[in-house]
Design a protein around this motif. Sequence first.
Motif, short mmCIF file in Angstrom:
data_model
loop_
_atom_site.label_atom_id
_atom_site.label_comp_id
_atom_site.label_asym_id
_atom_site.label_seq_id
_atom_site.Cartn_x
_atom_site.Cartn_y
_atom_site.Cartn_z
N ILE A 108 0.85 -1.18 0.00
CA ILE A 108 0.00 0.00 0.00
C ILE A 108 0.89 1.24 0.00
CG2 ILE A 108 -1.73 1.29 1.30
CD1 ILE A 108 -2.79 -1.29 2.39
N ARG A 109 0.65 2.12 -0.95
CA ARG A 109 1.43 3.34 -1.04
C ARG A 109 0.89 4.34 0.00
NH1 ARG A 109 4.84 5.80 -4.67
NH2 ARG A 109 4.68 8.06 -4.87
N VAL A 110 1.79 4.85 0.84
CA VAL A 110 1.40 5.70 1.96
C VAL A 110 2.18 7.01 1.91
CG1 VAL A 110 1.21 5.89 4.47
CG2 VAL A 110 0.89 3.67 3.38
N PHE B 8 -1.79 15.46 -6.65
CA PHE B 8 -2.30 14.44 -7.56
C PHE B 8 -1.17 13.72 -8.29
CE2 PHE B 8 -3.88 13.37 -11.86
CZ PHE B 8 -4.88 12.46 -11.52
N GLN B 9 -0.15 14.47 -8.70
CA GLN B 9 0.96 13.87 -9.42
C GLN B 9 1.93 13.14 -8.50
OE1 GLN B 9 1.04 13.66 -12.64
NE2 GLN B 9 -0.69 15.03 -13.04
N GLU C 47 -0.99 6.46 -11.82
CA GLU C 47 -0.59 5.07 -12.03
C GLU C 47 -1.66 4.11 -11.51
OE1 GLU C 47 1.23 7.41 -10.76
OE2 GLU C 47 2.94 7.64 -12.12
N LEU C 48 -2.25 4.44 -10.35
CA LEU C 48 -3.31 3.58 -9.83
C LEU C 48 -4.54 3.58 -10.73
CD1 LEU C 48 -3.22 4.26 -5.98
CD2 LEU C 48 -2.40 2.25 -7.20
N LEU C 49 -4.88 4.73 -11.28
CA LEU C 49 -6.03 4.80 -12.18
C LEU C 49 -5.78 4.03 -13.47
CD1 LEU C 49 -7.08 8.52 -11.66
CD2 LEU C 49 -8.08 6.48 -10.63
N GLU C 50 -4.53 4.01 -13.91
CA GLU C 50 -4.21 3.16 -15.07
C GLU C 50 -4.45 1.70 -14.74
OE1 GLU C 50 -3.42 3.71 -18.14
OE2 GLU C 50 -3.36 5.90 -18.02
N ALA C 51 -4.16 1.31 -13.51
CA ALA C 51 -4.45 -0.07 -13.09
C ALA C 51 -5.95 -0.33 -13.07
CB ALA C 51 -3.84 -0.35 -11.71
N ALA C 52 -6.74 0.69 -12.65
CA ALA C 52 -8.19 0.53 -12.68
C ALA C 52 -8.70 0.34 -14.10
CB ALA C 52 -8.86 1.75 -12.03
N SER D 119 -7.76 -7.59 -2.39
CA SER D 119 -7.35 -7.74 -3.79
C SER D 119 -7.27 -6.42 -4.53
CB SER D 119 -8.34 -8.66 -4.51
OG SER D 119 -9.66 -8.11 -4.44
N ALA D 120 -7.15 -5.30 -3.83
CA ALA D 120 -7.11 -3.99 -4.47
C ALA D 120 -5.74 -3.35 -4.33
CB ALA D 120 -8.18 -3.07 -3.86
N LYS D 121 -5.42 -2.49 -5.27
CA LYS D 121 -4.26 -1.62 -5.13
C LYS D 121 -4.70 -0.40 -4.34
CE LYS D 121 -2.08 -2.94 -9.51
NZ LYS D 121 -0.74 -3.30 -9.03
N ALA D 122 -3.91 -0.01 -3.36
CA ALA D 122 -4.39 1.02 -2.42
C ALA D 122 -3.37 2.13 -2.25
CB ALA D 122 -4.72 0.40 -1.07
N LEU D 123 -3.92 3.31 -1.95
CA LEU D 123 -3.14 4.51 -1.64
C LEU D 123 -3.76 5.15 -0.42
CD1 LEU D 123 -1.25 7.00 -2.20
CD2 LEU D 123 -3.06 7.83 -3.74
N MET D 124 -2.93 5.48 0.56
CA MET D 124 -3.42 6.11 1.78
C MET D 124 -2.67 7.41 2.00
SD MET D 124 -3.58 4.68 5.68
CE MET D 124 -3.98 5.76 7.04
#
Length: 534
Positions: free
Chosen positions: A61-63, A112-113, A119-124, A365-370
């Motif tokens: 998880i990216r923090v 945002f950048q 990058e996460l939205l590209e995964a979505a 099972s999700a890619k996450a950002l906190m």
Amino acid sequence: LLRLLRLLRLFELLSFFFWFEAFGSASAPQTELAWGCLSHVALLRPYENESIMSLADSDCIRVGVRLRPPVRRSVPKCWAKAADVLLRGENTLKSFSFDFACGTGTSQEQLFQSCGLPELLEAALDGFSVSVLAYGPTGAGKTYTMSGMEAASGAAAASLDPQEEGLLPRGVRYLMERLGEQNRCVFRCSYLEVFNDQVFDLLTVTKKALPVRESQGKGFFVPELLEIECYSLQDVLAVAREGAHNRRKAAHELNKDSSRSHSIFSVTIEHERNGTKVGGKACFVDLAGSERIKESKSADVETVCGINRSLFALGKVISALGDRALIEAAIAAGEGSREDFVNASWIPYRDSTLTMLLKDALGGSAKALMIACVDPSNPNVHEVESTLGYALRVRDITNAPVRRTVSAADELDGAREMNQQLQRDLDRCVAEREALRHRVAELERQVAQLQSDVHEDSRHNRNQEEGRDGDDRDSQDVGNNTEAEHEGPEHDDHDDDDDEDDDTWTEDSEMLQLQEELRAKSEKIIELDRIVQE
């Protein structure tokens, strides 16, 4: 050699601490100079975090941390530089390392950048589930970070500065621009809030608590949650704006527009990519801020306790997942046993509705950002330290992202589920219509009774008036010669007339009241007829 390196870092830390004490109320240039000195010795990379950096970036998880502009006139307690945060307590100086750290001057576009959301939205778009969480104490800027100035301050949509847009509208705009005019692309949006451990739909007018279910394929989900198909960016933003408007808010000493619930905005994307139909999902989670009633002086104690309980359950899940990750790393290094892993394998997701809905984002099972939001001017250093500590524990958590493709069977299941949802909505509308019809019939009966009573009262009053007119004509035939003899009885007749006038006034008043009630009932019937027709 390792001990020597640790002693060297300890020496550098003490040297910087004494330098900082000499310039405790440092200005911005002095603070930048301090960070310049630290960057040469890499002091802000604690040893307890070095094992985290070796984990696979795609599974972690990216923090990160965001410092809001200070709202109090006091010396800031923490600073951000690159990926590091420095926290100064009463007699201590602590450092924390994250994937990124944004200072008080960071704009929404820079956040945002730098946070890696594109990058996460590209995964979505590639079929993965993505979750973005904003965490922190009350008044730390979570809602502004997630939604922007409009949701944080209630500003009108027309007056919203595009530069003030948060991660949610920027993320949606990024998805729309990437897909462009692609055919057969479906966006479905939903918006819910968790209030007092109950789920409510922010896109419906009925404030009914919704159940949470679990299935093997979907995990925890809300079956009766309304999903709206959107075909443009304005449609998605309108859904987000409507949900933010319906979200529960209240004012207290620390925040004049504090969120009283946790909110989750979800966007499901189904489209074709490289010849395969994929179904990704992006969730934007704005957590309510933890607070102490002694400091916030909030009047709604029950709501505050509910928020703190759910955040406590979230902290337990984060700690359990962090412990399991560390045990897995120890087992991989040959320093642990499988028994330790079994003891740490149970995660208390079911302790709270919030943790059940966040299972995919935390250990799922999700890619996450906190993003941990912090107010550097917060006088409660322990609260800031606790927030940063929880953010560090989240970095220990590893997820197992799964790419989801949409097959014909999935489309059929989705159509069946939508059909069931529409049938439930239709049954509910029919039930409401029947209830309104029964109510209209009851009101019509009451109005008929009122009309009958008014008619009877009018006929009775007419008869009394005719009787009084006859008595007046008879009294006129009496001679004037007997005027003195009938002085006493005449006086009595006047008294009787006064009593009759009082009775007439009372009856007229009752009739006016009945007519007013009849008018109110008639207006209500008209309103109910309009509702029934709709």
